[in-house]
Write a protein that holds these residues in place. Structure first.
Motif, mmCIF file in Angstrom:
data_model
loop_
_atom_site.group_PDB
_atom_site.id
_atom_site.type_symbol
_atom_site.label_atom_id
_atom_site.label_comp_id
_atom_site.label_asym_id
_atom_site.label_seq_id
_atom_site.Cartn_x
_atom_site.Cartn_y
_atom_site.Cartn_z
ATOM 1 N N LEU A 120 0.839 -1.203 0.000
ATOM 2 C CA LEU A 120 0.000 0.000 0.000
ATOM 3 C C LEU A 120 0.876 1.256 0.000
ATOM 4 O O LEU A 120 1.972 1.268 0.563
ATOM 5 N N SER A 121 0.371 2.301 -0.608
ATOM 6 C CA SER A 121 1.142 3.535 -0.753
ATOM 7 C C SER A 121 1.262 4.267 0.578
ATOM 8 O O SER A 121 0.480 4.025 1.509
ATOM 9 N N PRO A 122 2.244 5.184 0.695
ATOM 10 C CA PRO A 122 2.373 5.970 1.929
ATOM 11 C C PRO A 122 1.111 6.738 2.293
ATOM 12 O O PRO A 122 0.881 7.017 3.472
ATOM 13 N N ALA A 123 0.283 7.063 1.304
ATOM 14 C CA ALA A 123 -0.966 7.783 1.588
ATOM 15 C C ALA A 123 -1.855 6.979 2.529
ATOM 16 O O ALA A 123 -2.553 7.544 3.379
ATOM 17 N N PHE A 124 -1.822 5.652 2.409
ATOM 18 C CA PHE A 124 -2.637 4.791 3.274
ATOM 19 C C PHE A 124 -2.219 4.944 4.729
ATOM 20 O O PHE A 124 -3.054 5.003 5.637
ATOM 21 N N PHE A 125 -0.892 5.045 4.958
ATOM 22 C CA PHE A 125 -0.397 5.102 6.329
ATOM 23 C C PHE A 125 -0.501 6.504 6.927
ATOM 24 O O PHE A 125 -0.146 6.704 8.082
ATOM 25 N N GLU A 126 -0.982 7.470 6.127
ATOM 26 C CA GLU A 126 -1.338 8.759 6.701
ATOM 27 C C GLU A 126 -2.656 8.650 7.465
ATOM 28 O O GLU A 126 -2.972 9.492 8.304
ATOM 29 N N ARG A 127 -3.446 7.608 7.153
ATOM 30 C CA ARG A 127 -4.761 7.452 7.764
ATOM 31 C C ARG A 127 -4.776 6.389 8.858
ATOM 32 O O ARG A 127 -5.731 6.317 9.624
ATOM 33 N N LEU A 128 -3.759 5.561 8.913
ATOM 34 C CA LEU A 128 -3.779 4.432 9.857
ATOM 35 C C LEU A 128 -2.408 4.268 10.482
ATOM 36 O O LEU A 128 -1.405 4.191 9.772
ATOM 37 N N MET A 129 -2.371 4.201 11.817
ATOM 38 C CA MET A 129 -1.095 4.033 12.506
ATOM 39 C C MET A 129 -0.527 2.639 12.262
ATOM 40 O O MET A 129 -1.257 1.649 12.227
ATOM 41 N N THR A 130 0.800 2.595 12.103
ATOM 42 C CA THR A 130 1.471 1.311 11.892
ATOM 43 C C THR A 130 1.190 0.356 13.050
ATOM 44 O O THR A 130 0.994 -0.845 12.849
ATOM 45 N N GLY A 131 1.160 0.883 14.273
ATOM 46 C CA GLY A 131 0.889 0.037 15.438
ATOM 47 C C GLY A 131 -0.463 -0.631 15.360
ATOM 48 O O GLY A 131 -0.630 -1.769 15.803
ATOM 49 N N GLU A 132 -1.455 0.057 14.796
ATOM 50 C CA GLU A 132 -2.777 -0.546 14.680
ATOM 51 C C GLU A 132 -2.754 -1.678 13.658
ATOM 52 O O GLU A 132 -3.394 -2.713 13.843
#
Length: 600
Positions: A120-132
């Motif tokens: 998934l693109s970095p844009a996805f991880f702007e919305r969801l924390m890696t820890g989650e």
């Protein structure tokens, strides 16, 4: 769409599991193991059937207590012993098959989720924390393992015992069975009513667990910054608050489930006691034998126990349904950056011509703030272009769009006259080497960190790349040389050493397009000079884009692009830009200490 779970309001907004149908989405992972699943079901049916046979043997034993021939009694006891042995064997087989199936399916789910998320693109991880994300891969899959490896098989076994026991109760005594059935509606109502509430609470509980994991991950990954700013107490408080919210949600879930269990068990066993009272009176009146009553008692206890077990397992299934939904959310997560269905192949050899055609772009997390504003830029094959300007001018954004981490909002980016959106990302990224602004070091050896640039590289090629990046000497001085473990995120290395490892990785990749995002910012003067020589040597044979704040590193570029607020405000050579007395000249005066330095 997956959204970040950061507070209670976010969680209430998240889609809730409407029914147990979410578990059906596990079938694609179960389907490849149909034989294993069939074996587990057969073992389950065997154990349930044997359990239902046992009361028949007990009835024979009770009714033959007074028999004159003791051999008959011995025979019934022997048969009962054989049934017990068969039950033990079937239960062990069921456990082995079901547990193995659960472990296999969960391993496949974890691999599938990770395979999806890593692309998934970095844009996805702007919305969801890696820890989650990590919480979903670990905690949620553990819940599913518990359900597949235990709860489902126990539920099915109890369901079979419930149905079979009910039928055999009917054959044993229709009168008493009819009375038992009157109790069923009283039991079902609290299960359905409280079950819906339990489903909502289970999902909320899992959301808070994920938020807690994300909070901890963020703090631990930045532990030096946390400690440097004496933020430990605030971080503890923040983690404590989220964890307490998780506990509060769990407490409500536990209370609801306990209440449901109390109500169901009380109603079931109260009904059984009433029925047995009537049965005992029938035995005294000669309407049935003592063995028949004992058989009915055993079946009624089995049925009641099955109902109680099902009410408890229902809660576990509710939680697993929520966990399945959360994992399926990741598997089906929408991503703005996707590969085309019919991709255009990038012609080889790659020339390295890059073009931005009237590109507008804003990061998804701040759409009102343009990062690039109607930008047009053409970079010729083999050209070395430097991007300079104040922070936030859009320099790093250009590098990210070249790699198609994001899609432009308008316009297009091309490589060798082919739009990036028409090619497979893995296809054109093979032809690019990146040295990021924050060098990434993996928790493995120095050799493997450099070989990350090209996995098929020989040890000699790895060491040559390290020498070119001025990294060989410090790597050789490590306790195990190139095989030394560098620690998580390279904690054993200085900032400059990390950067040299990242540069060696890019040198080893030997790609026709080289992207340097502040590649020498953390180097001392001597290392910078050595690395700059390596970069200059690479730049002669490939298209090179250099993002830099230190203008001394870009003076030799074929062309310098000066950016400000997402636009190109000037371009040319170092000398021509200094002569224009614009933004570049002002930046140069701040960095160079004499007019002589400006003219060099």
């Amino acid at each position: 769409m997956v959204r970040r779970a950061s507070n209670g309001a976010d969680m209430l907004d998240r889609e809730k599991s409407k029914d147990m149908g979410a578990l059906s989405q596990l079938w694609p992972f179960l389907a490849p193991y149909k034989l294993l699943l069939l074996g587990a079901l057969l073992a389950l049916v065997l154990t349930a059937s044997v359990s239902l046979i046992l009361p028949l043997a007990v009835r024979r034993v009770v009714d033959n207590f007074g028999a004159t021939d003791g051999a008959i009694l011995d025979l019934y006891f022997t048969a009962a012993l054989g049934v017990a042995g068969l039950l033990a064997l079937g239960t062990g087989l069921r456990y082995a098959l079901v547990t193995r199936l659960g472990e296999r399916v969960v391993a496949d789910i974890r691999k599938a989720v990770f395979a999806r998320v890593i692309g998934l693109s970095p844009a996805f991880f702007e919305r969801l924390m890696t820890g989650e994300v990590l919480s979903r891969i670990t905690t949620d899959t553990t819940l599913i393992l518990s359900v597949i490896g235990s709860s489902v098989s126990i539920a099915l076994r109890n369901f079979l015992i419930f149905l079979g026991g009910l039928v055999l109760m009917l054959f044993t005594s229709a009168k008493l069975t009819a009375m038992v059935l009157l109790i069923v509606p009283l039991v079902i109502v609290p299960i359905l009513t409280l079950g819906r509430r339990l489903r909502v609470l289970s999902r909320e509980n899992q959301d808070w667990i994920a938020a807690s994991s994300g909070n901890a991950s963020e703090a631990l990954l930045s532990v030096q910054t946390v400690q440097a700013f004496t933020h430990e107490d605030a971080s503890r408080d923040a983690f404590g608050d989220v964890t307490e919210e998780s506990y509060a949600a769990a407490r409500k879930r536990i209370t609801t489930r306990a209440l449901m269990t109390v109500i169901v068990i009380f109603l079931v066993f109260s009904g059984v006691v009433c029925v047995l009272w009537i049965g005992a009176r029938d035995v005294r009146a000669g309407g049935m034998t003592a063995g028949t009553l004992v058989q009915f008692v055993i079946y009624s206890v089995m049925v009641a126990g099955s109902v109680a077990a099902l009410s408890e397992i229902w809660g576990e299934l509710q939680r697993a349904a929520g966990a399945t939904e959360r994992l399926v959310d990741l598997l089906h997560a929408t991503d703005a950056v996707t590969d085309p269905v019919q991709a255009t192949a990038l012609p080889r050899p790659v020339k390295g011509a890059i073009s931005f055609e009237r590109v507008n772009f804003a990061y998804p997390s701040r759409p009102e703030q343009p990062a690039l504003d109607d930008l047009t830029l053409t970079i010729k094959p083999g050209e070395t272009v430097a991007l300079v300007g104040p922070s936030g001018a859009g320099k790093t954004t250009i590098v990210q769009l070249i790699q198609r981490f994001y899609n432009p909002d308008h316009g297009q980016v091309t490589l060798d006259d082919i739009p990036l959106s028409q090619m497979m990302r893995a296809d054109f990224r093979l032809e690019m080497a990146l040295v990021p602004q924050d060098p990434v070091i993996f928790a493995t050896s120095a050799r493997d960190n450099i070989r990350f640039g090209r996995l098929d590289a020989t040890d000699e090629e790895v060491e040559n790349a390290a020498r070119a990046a001025a990294a060989h000497d410090f790597i050789a001085s490590l306790p195990d040389g190139y095989d030394s473990y560098l620690g998580e995120r390279g904690v054993m290395l200085s900032g400059g050493q990390k950067q040299r490892i990242a540069i060696a990785r890019a040198i080893l990749r030997d790609a026709p397009v080289l992207l340097l995002d502040e590649a020498t910012s953390a180097l001392d003067a001597e290392s910078e000079r050595a690395v700059q020589q390596a970069v200059d040597a690479m730049a002669r044979t490939r298209t090179t884009i250099i993002v830099a704040h230190r203008l001394a590193t870009v003076k030799k570029a074929d062309r310098i692009i000066v950016m400000d607020q997402g636009r190109i405000v000037a371009e040319g050579t170092h000398d021509s830009l200094v002569a224009q007395d614009g933004l570049y000249a002002r930046l140069a005066r701040l960095q160079f200490t004499s007019d002589t330095a400006l003219s060099e």
